[in-house]
Write a protein that holds these residues in place. Structure first.
Motif, mmCIF file in Angstrom:
data_model
loop_
_atom_site.group_PDB
_atom_site.id
_atom_site.type_symbol
_atom_site.label_atom_id
_atom_site.label_comp_id
_atom_site.label_asym_id
_atom_site.label_seq_id
_atom_site.Cartn_x
_atom_site.Cartn_y
_atom_site.Cartn_z
ATOM 1 N N ARG A 7 20.709 50.035 -5.006
ATOM 2 C CA ARG A 7 19.412 49.589 -5.533
ATOM 3 C C ARG A 7 19.209 48.105 -5.237
ATOM 4 N NH1 ARG A 7 20.924 52.982 -10.050
ATOM 5 N NH2 ARG A 7 21.583 51.134 -11.192
ATOM 6 N N ASP A 8 20.276 47.327 -5.404
ATOM 7 C CA ASP A 8 20.193 45.884 -5.143
ATOM 8 C C ASP A 8 19.889 45.593 -3.673
ATOM 9 O OD1 ASP A 8 20.819 45.483 -7.817
ATOM 10 O OD2 ASP A 8 22.934 45.011 -7.412
ATOM 11 N N GLU A 9 20.405 46.418 -2.771
ATOM 12 C CA GLU A 9 20.217 46.211 -1.331
ATOM 13 C C GLU A 9 18.896 46.744 -0.792
ATOM 14 O OE1 GLU A 9 24.730 46.530 0.469
ATOM 15 O OE2 GLU A 9 23.497 48.326 0.381
ATOM 16 N N ALA A 10 18.225 47.583 -1.532
ATOM 17 C CA ALA A 10 17.058 48.299 -1.014
ATOM 18 C C ALA A 10 15.996 47.366 -0.446
ATOM 19 C CB ALA A 10 16.459 49.195 -2.092
ATOM 20 N N SER A 11 15.641 46.306 -1.147
ATOM 21 C CA SER A 11 14.588 45.411 -0.643
ATOM 22 C C SER A 11 15.052 44.655 0.600
ATOM 23 C CB SER A 11 14.119 44.443 -1.727
ATOM 24 O OG SER A 11 15.175 43.592 -2.130
ATOM 25 N N LEU A 12 16.333 44.324 0.665
ATOM 26 C CA LEU A 12 16.880 43.653 1.851
ATOM 27 C C LEU A 12 16.755 44.559 3.074
ATOM 28 C CD1 LEU A 12 18.467 41.424 3.312
ATOM 29 C CD2 LEU A 12 20.568 42.478 2.412
ATOM 30 N N PHE A 13 17.143 45.813 2.924
ATOM 31 C CA PHE A 13 17.054 46.745 4.049
ATOM 32 C C PHE A 13 15.600 47.035 4.420
ATOM 33 C CE2 PHE A 13 21.511 47.564 3.103
ATOM 34 C CZ PHE A 13 22.033 47.610 4.384
ATOM 35 N N ARG A 14 14.721 47.107 3.433
ATOM 36 C CA ARG A 14 13.297 47.326 3.727
ATOM 37 C C ARG A 14 12.756 46.172 4.576
ATOM 38 N NH1 ARG A 14 9.644 44.952 1.246
ATOM 39 N NH2 ARG A 14 10.694 44.803 -0.743
ATOM 40 N N ARG A 15 13.053 44.946 4.176
ATOM 41 C CA ARG A 15 12.573 43.774 4.944
ATOM 42 C C ARG A 15 13.177 43.748 6.350
ATOM 43 N NH1 ARG A 15 13.970 41.249 0.194
ATOM 44 N NH2 ARG A 15 15.683 40.141 1.234
ATOM 45 N N ALA A 16 14.467 44.009 6.451
ATOM 46 C CA ALA A 16 15.134 43.981 7.751
ATOM 47 C C ALA A 16 14.581 45.065 8.669
ATOM 48 C CB ALA A 16 16.645 44.146 7.575
ATOM 49 N N ALA A 17 14.337 46.246 8.128
ATOM 50 C CA ALA A 17 13.782 47.339 8.944
ATOM 51 C C ALA A 17 12.411 46.962 9.471
ATOM 52 C CB ALA A 17 13.720 48.625 8.125
ATOM 53 N N GLN A 18 11.624 46.274 8.670
ATOM 54 C CA GLN A 18 10.304 45.842 9.121
ATOM 55 C C GLN A 18 10.425 44.765 10.198
ATOM 56 O OE1 GLN A 18 8.550 44.701 5.389
ATOM 57 N NE2 GLN A 18 7.931 46.787 4.888
ATOM 58 N N GLN A 19 11.328 43.820 10.007
ATOM 59 C CA GLN A 19 11.489 42.718 10.969
ATOM 60 C C GLN A 19 12.065 43.192 12.302
ATOM 61 O OE1 GLN A 19 13.831 40.103 8.473
ATOM 62 N NE2 GLN A 19 12.076 38.751 8.207
ATOM 63 N N TYR A 20 12.904 44.199 12.279
ATOM 64 C CA TYR A 20 13.567 44.664 13.503
ATOM 65 C C TYR A 20 12.941 45.950 14.046
ATOM 66 C CZ TYR A 20 17.181 41.118 13.136
ATOM 67 O OH TYR A 20 17.852 39.926 13.101
ATOM 68 N N ARG A 21 11.777 46.305 13.531
ATOM 69 C CA ARG A 21 11.085 47.524 13.983
ATOM 70 C C ARG A 21 10.918 47.488 15.503
ATOM 71 N NH1 ARG A 21 7.938 50.924 10.622
ATOM 72 N NH2 ARG A 21 8.389 49.287 9.127
#
Length: 104
Positions: A7-21
């Motif tokens: 849960r703590d990592e979810a926003s980090l992975f969401r942002r990274a997925a958007q940046q590295y799309r």
């Protein structure tokens, strides 16, 4: 949904997925969770990358020891890095850059 570090990592992975799309494919693997709880978790955290449910194949194949665990796999299927436990932002972005450079 039950894994607090996840849960703590979810926003980090969401942002990274958007940046590295378009450069890196993200795949979230749901382990030991009900389908409805997993769907609610993804919606709550705005996860829009590929999410799959492990039917008992992924965990043993990759030797999971607990959650969270993160694997960085290049486009040839080679595991570049495996992080058991939480991923920190600086490490995540450094390893994503490694994947992009390997596949350039």
């Amino acid at each position: 949904s039950w894994c607090e570090p996840c849960r703590d990592e979810a926003s980090l992975f969401r942002r990274a997925a958007q940046q590295y799309r378009g450069l890196v494919s993200f795949v979230g693997v749901d382990v030991k969770d009900s389908r409805s709880d997993a769907i609610a978790f993804a919606r709550r955290h705005g996860l829009d990358y590929t999410l799959v449910r492990d039917s008992g194949v992924v965990a043993p194949r990759y030797g999971l020891t607990g959650q969270p665990e993160t694997f960085f796999i290049d486009s040839s299927g080679v595991i570049v890095e495996h992080i058991p436990g939480p991923v920190f932002e600086d490490d995540l972005y450094a390893l994503l850059d490694v994947l992009v450079a390997r596949d350039a």
